[in-house]
Motif scaffolding. Structure first.
Motif, PDB file in Angstrom:
ATOM      1  N   ALA A 248      10.796  -7.032   1.800  1.00  0.00           N
ATOM      2  CA  ALA A 248       9.365  -7.350   1.788  1.00  0.00           C
ATOM      3  C   ALA A 248       8.916  -7.827   3.159  1.00  0.00           C
ATOM      4  CB  ALA A 248       9.073  -8.402   0.734  1.00  0.00           C
ATOM      5  N   ILE A 249       9.765  -8.592   3.834  1.00  0.00           N
ATOM      6  CA  ILE A 249       9.368  -9.113   5.145  1.00  0.00           C
ATOM      7  C   ILE A 249       9.296  -7.970   6.162  1.00  0.00           C
ATOM      8  CG2 ILE A 249      10.199 -10.554   7.043  1.00  0.00           C
ATOM      9  CD1 ILE A 249      10.963 -12.605   4.839  1.00  0.00           C
ATOM     10  N   TYR A 255       3.164  -4.009   8.649  1.00  0.00           N
ATOM     11  CA  TYR A 255       1.705  -3.870   8.535  1.00  0.00           C
ATOM     12  C   TYR A 255       0.967  -4.924   9.328  1.00  0.00           C
ATOM     13  CZ  TYR A 255       1.353  -7.164   4.465  1.00  0.00           C
ATOM     14  OH  TYR A 255       1.390  -8.233   3.638  1.00  0.00           O
ATOM     15  N   THR A 256       1.620  -6.055   9.611  1.00  0.00           N
ATOM     16  CA  THR A 256       0.958  -7.056  10.441  1.00  0.00           C
ATOM     17  C   THR A 256       0.848  -6.571  11.877  1.00  0.00           C
ATOM     18  OG1 THR A 256       1.789  -8.801   9.033  1.00  0.00           O
ATOM     19  CG2 THR A 256       1.045  -9.450  11.214  1.00  0.00           C
ATOM     20  N   PHE A 257       1.917  -5.949  12.378  1.00  0.00           N
ATOM     21  CA  PHE A 257       1.900  -5.559  13.786  1.00  0.00           C
ATOM     22  C   PHE A 257       1.222  -4.225  14.035  1.00  0.00           C
ATOM     23  CE2 PHE A 257       5.028  -8.917  14.042  1.00  0.00           C
ATOM     24  CZ  PHE A 257       4.621  -9.537  15.215  1.00  0.00           C
ATOM     25  N   GLU A 285      -7.980 -13.998   2.234  1.00  0.00           N
ATOM     26  CA  GLU A 285      -7.401 -12.767   2.778  1.00  0.00           C
ATOM     27  C   GLU A 285      -6.098 -13.054   3.508  1.00  0.00           C
ATOM     28  OE1 GLU A 285      -8.308  -9.472   2.969  1.00  0.00           O
ATOM     29  OE2 GLU A 285      -9.922  -9.684   1.515  1.00  0.00           O
ATOM     30  N   LEU A 286      -6.072 -14.173   4.264  1.00  0.00           N
ATOM     31  CA  LEU A 286      -4.845 -14.520   4.979  1.00  0.00           C
ATOM     32  C   LEU A 286      -3.718 -14.789   3.997  1.00  0.00           C
ATOM     33  CD1 LEU A 286      -6.018 -16.777   7.926  1.00  0.00           C
ATOM     34  CD2 LEU A 286      -4.784 -14.617   8.075  1.00  0.00           C
ATOM     35  N   ALA A 287      -4.050 -15.540   2.942  1.00  0.00           N
ATOM     36  CA  ALA A 287      -3.029 -15.816   1.927  1.00  0.00           C
ATOM     37  C   ALA A 287      -2.564 -14.508   1.303  1.00  0.00           C
ATOM     38  CB  ALA A 287      -3.606 -16.739   0.861  1.00  0.00           C
ATOM     39  N   GLY A 288      -3.526 -13.582   1.073  1.00  0.00           N
ATOM     40  CA  GLY A 288      -3.168 -12.291   0.479  1.00  0.00           C
ATOM     41  C   GLY A 288      -2.242 -11.504   1.377  1.00  0.00           C
ATOM     42  N   ALA A 289      -2.574 -11.479   2.676  1.00  0.00           N
ATOM     43  CA  ALA A 289      -1.806 -10.642   3.585  1.00  0.00           C
ATOM     44  C   ALA A 289      -0.415 -11.206   3.849  1.00  0.00           C
ATOM     45  CB  ALA A 289      -2.569 -10.471   4.895  1.00  0.00           C
ATOM     46  N   PHE A 290      -0.324 -12.549   3.971  1.00  0.00           N
ATOM     47  CA  PHE A 290       0.958 -13.105   4.421  1.00  0.00           C
ATOM     48  C   PHE A 290       1.806 -13.690   3.306  1.00  0.00           C
ATOM     49  CE2 PHE A 290      -1.535 -12.999   8.294  1.00  0.00           C
ATOM     50  CZ  PHE A 290      -0.626 -12.390   9.131  1.00  0.00           C
ATOM     51  N   ILE A 291       1.214 -13.989   2.158  1.00  0.00           N
ATOM     52  CA  ILE A 291       2.009 -14.582   1.086  1.00  0.00           C
ATOM     53  C   ILE A 291       2.015 -13.705  -0.150  1.00  0.00           C
ATOM     54  CG2 ILE A 291       2.266 -16.570  -0.420  1.00  0.00           C
ATOM     55  CD1 ILE A 291       0.839 -18.186   1.848  1.00  0.00           C
ATOM     56  N   ILE A 292       0.824 -13.340  -0.634  1.00  0.00           N
ATOM     57  CA  ILE A 292       0.778 -12.683  -1.945  1.00  0.00           C
ATOM     58  C   ILE A 292       1.380 -11.290  -1.886  1.00  0.00           C
ATOM     59  CG2 ILE A 292      -0.757 -11.884  -3.774  1.00  0.00           C
ATOM     60  CD1 ILE A 292      -2.699 -14.113  -2.867  1.00  0.00           C
ATOM     61  N   LYS A 293       0.985 -10.513  -0.866  1.00  0.00           N
ATOM     62  CA  LYS A 293       1.501  -9.142  -0.786  1.00  0.00           C
ATOM     63  C   LYS A 293       3.029  -9.109  -0.684  1.00  0.00           C
ATOM     64  CE  LYS A 293      -2.492  -6.708   1.160  1.00  0.00           C
ATOM     65  NZ  LYS A 293      -2.992  -6.188   2.447  1.00  0.00           N
ATOM     66  N   MET A 367      -3.710   0.357   4.535  1.00  0.00           N
ATOM     67  CA  MET A 367      -4.890  -0.497   4.625  1.00  0.00           C
ATOM     68  C   MET A 367      -5.002  -1.126   6.006  1.00  0.00           C
ATOM     69  SD  MET A 367      -4.869  -2.004   0.790  1.00  0.00           S
ATOM     70  CE  MET A 367      -5.046  -3.673   1.290  1.00  0.00           C
ATOM     71  N   ALA A 368      -3.841  -1.379   6.632  1.00  0.00           N
ATOM     72  CA  ALA A 368      -3.863  -2.011   7.950  1.00  0.00           C
ATOM     73  C   ALA A 368      -4.263  -1.032   9.043  1.00  0.00           C
ATOM     74  CB  ALA A 368      -2.493  -2.617   8.270  1.00  0.00           C
ATOM     75  N   VAL A 369      -3.960   0.252   8.858  1.00  0.00           N
ATOM     76  CA  VAL A 369      -4.261   1.200   9.938  1.00  0.00           C
ATOM     77  C   VAL A 369      -5.470   2.073   9.633  1.00  0.00           C
ATOM     78  CG1 VAL A 369      -1.855   1.299  10.688  1.00  0.00           C
ATOM     79  CG2 VAL A 369      -2.705   2.985   9.064  1.00  0.00           C
TER      80      VAL A 369
END
Lengths: 396, 166
Positions: A248-249, A255-257, A285-293, A367-369
């Motif tokens: 997952a990480i 997708y973060t980078f 959204e931050l919580a969604g992107a970095f924790i929930i997803k 979604m990120a790109v």
């Protein structure tokens, strides 16, 4: 028939590994160790299940009682590599003599190690035995960093090698011919499936290529490991939370980078929303992107596979738990029918979880790109009009 | 949750991360890149072949149309040529006929003229001969009458007979 010699060769290596190592690994053992012992009571069944879904430091295949009444374990030891307070310590897991209760102490580099429920603890200096508190937690031992080639790591390595062997073979075939033959003919549609059904539709025709390597690796890695988990070899690699967390990480990092300006804009300062709400949305959204997803990815895979293993083992255990009520034949047949049915479902789940993990990874990357076209994105009142890309988020 | 955290093994996590990184790298380098490239190449190849086939089909249709057109043109040309030939033939025949007619007429006219002139010549000759004969007869009658009457008659008779023979 190019396939046959290769396959035979491969299985030959595995058989060789098993046969040579298993003989050397046979150890007489103490009678009171529950691991691999005869399982007869409910608590023993629970302990067996718990033991199975956890990682192990040796590769245990089966146990039996020989004519002299001794329990024999067949399997092979795996190397233990530990970064202890006194530096690196390496030894074979056979030095624990199948002990998982912390009774056998292995001394190396001035450190003492015990195997407690398949976790290796380092005893405090001067301690000669493990002391337990009321909840059976050790009081004078700490967990060092354990880089051992555990059963899971062994499985990961095996599957990694297998994947390289299979798919580089397929890649080599293309040099000589347009259409692969033999086993490659099975692999090719799978590769095309992942490319056309997972990578392309979720990331988009233009950008999918860059991420397909990761998605394919992850898809086949999870699927093959899930399938091997269903074999009697007893891997539970994709049911190890550390493994799913790492997967997952990886997706999170990718997708973060690779997120573009639009992606960060939508996270940090959502367009088309009243200004008061934007900071609140940013937090969500931050919580969604970095924790929930990532959390949803890692827990879904871990929970599905672990649950599958537990249920299959529980159904197999019916043969013991319902023996009194149904008799030996009845309980065995019931257990056989149910566990056969569930194993078939698990075969499907093995594929499904690999598919879902890869699909969601592709979706998050997509979604990120994604390129947002802002001209069509808003109607007269400044509300965002849902287009295909935005609607996709609703499925998560 | 406590159980989950307890089960989380940092060592396994690190091993998995390292192995996965290496695996992704190796798979991309030795498997996915060549496989995807070959698949793309193959798909492009198939697409190109299909396009080429479609093009060839179109060209074939064009060619057929061309052929048809050429054939029609040739047929029309043949038709006109045949027509022309027929016309020329009739013209030639009629011309020849006319010419022959004219020639024949001319010859006939010639012949008639010749006959006419011969006739005239013959008539004039006959006239002159008749005149000479008449003169001769008249002379001889005059001579015979002058000598003997019977003999003069005889002479006239014989002369007349002579004239008949002429």
């Amino acid at each position: 028939m190019r396939l046959a010699p290769n396959t035979l060769h491969f299985f030959g290596i595995i058989l060789f590994l098993f046969s040579t190592l298993s003989v050397s690994a046979q150890e007489p053992m103490a009678q009171n160790v529950n691991d691999g012992d005869r399982v007869n009571t409910n608590s023993e069944i629970d302990a067996y299940k718990n033991h199975h879904i956890k990682d192990a430091h040796d590769f245990h295949l089966y146990s039996y009682t020989n004519d002299a009444g001794e329990r024999k374990h067949v399997g092979f030891p795996l190397p233990v590599i530990i970064w202890s307070s006194n530096g690196l310590a390496t030894f074979m897991s056979s030095e624990f003599h199948h002990d998982t209760d912390g009774k056998v102490i292995v001394k190396q580099n001035g450190s003492s190690f015990v195997n407690l429920h398949d976790k290796i603890y380092e005893l405090e200096a001067g301690a000669t035995a493990v002391n337990f508190d009321a909840e059976h937690h050790p009081t004078n031992a700490a967990l060092p960093l354990d880089f051992s080639i555990t059963k899971s790591v062994f499985g990961i390595l095996m599957i990694g090698l297998l994947m390289i062997f299979w798919f580089s073979g397929l890649a080599r075939q293309y040099k000589k011919k347009q259409i692969p033959t033999g086993f490659g003919r099975i692999l090719e549609p799978l590769v095309i499936y992942v490319r056309d059904e997972i990578a392309k539709p979720n990331i988009g025709e233009k950008k999918y290529r860059k991420f397909t390597g990761y998605l394919m690796t992850v898809f086949f890695f999870i699927w093959i490991l899930n399938l091997f988990g269903l074999t009697p070899l007893g891997f539970n690699v994709t049911g190890q939370i550390a493994v799913t967390a790492a997967l997952a990480i990886f997706t999170l990092v990718i997708y973060t980078f690779s997120g573009n300006k639009d992606y960060w804009m939508h996270i940090l300062w959502m367009p088309g929303v009243p200004y008061v709400l934007r900071p609140i949305l940013a937090i969500i959204e931050l919580a969604g992107a970095f924790i929930i997803k990532p959390f949803s990815l890692l827990v879904r895979l871990f929970a599905n596979i672990t649950a599958g293993h537990i249920v299959v083992m529980s159904l197999i255990a019916i043969t013991i738990t319902l023996k009194n009520e149904l008799g030996a034949f009845g309980s065995t047949s019931l257990s056989f029918v149910l566990s056969l049915f569930l194993t078939l479902i698990e075969l499907l789940v093995a594929f499904l979880q690999a598919y879902i993990f890869t699909m969601l990874s592709a979706l998050f990357i997509g979604m990120a790109v994604a390129e947002h076209d802002h001209d069509h994105g808003h109607d007269d009142h400044g509300h965002e009009v849902a287009d295909a890309e935005d609607v996709r988020a609703d499925f998560i | 949750m406590d159980q989950l955290l307890n089960d989380f093994s940092p060592g396994l996590f690190i091993m998995q991360t390292i192995i996965l990184l290496v695996l992704i790298f190796l798979m991309v380098k030795f498997a996915w890149k060549p496989i995807l490239n070959s698949l793309n190449d193959r798909e492009e190849g198939i697409q190109n072949a299909l396009d080429a086939a479609e093009k060839a089909k179109l060209e074939m249709a064009n060619l057929n149309a061309d052929n048809e057109r050429l054939l029609n043109e040739a047929r029309a040309e043949r038709e006109t040529m045949m027509k022309e030939a027929r016309e020329i033939k009739t013209k030639m025949i009629s011309d020849a006929k006319e010419e022959a007619q004219a020639e024949a007429n001319k010859t006939i006219a010639h012949a008639q003229a010749a006959i006419e002139s011969e006739k005239k010549a013959a008539i004039s000759e006959l006239k002159s001969t008749v005149a000479t004969l008449s003169v001769d007869i008249a002379e001889k009658m005059v001579k015979g009458e002058l000598s003997d009457k019977s003999k003069q008659l005889e002479l006239v008779n014989s002369m007349l007979n002579d004239a008949k023979l002429n």
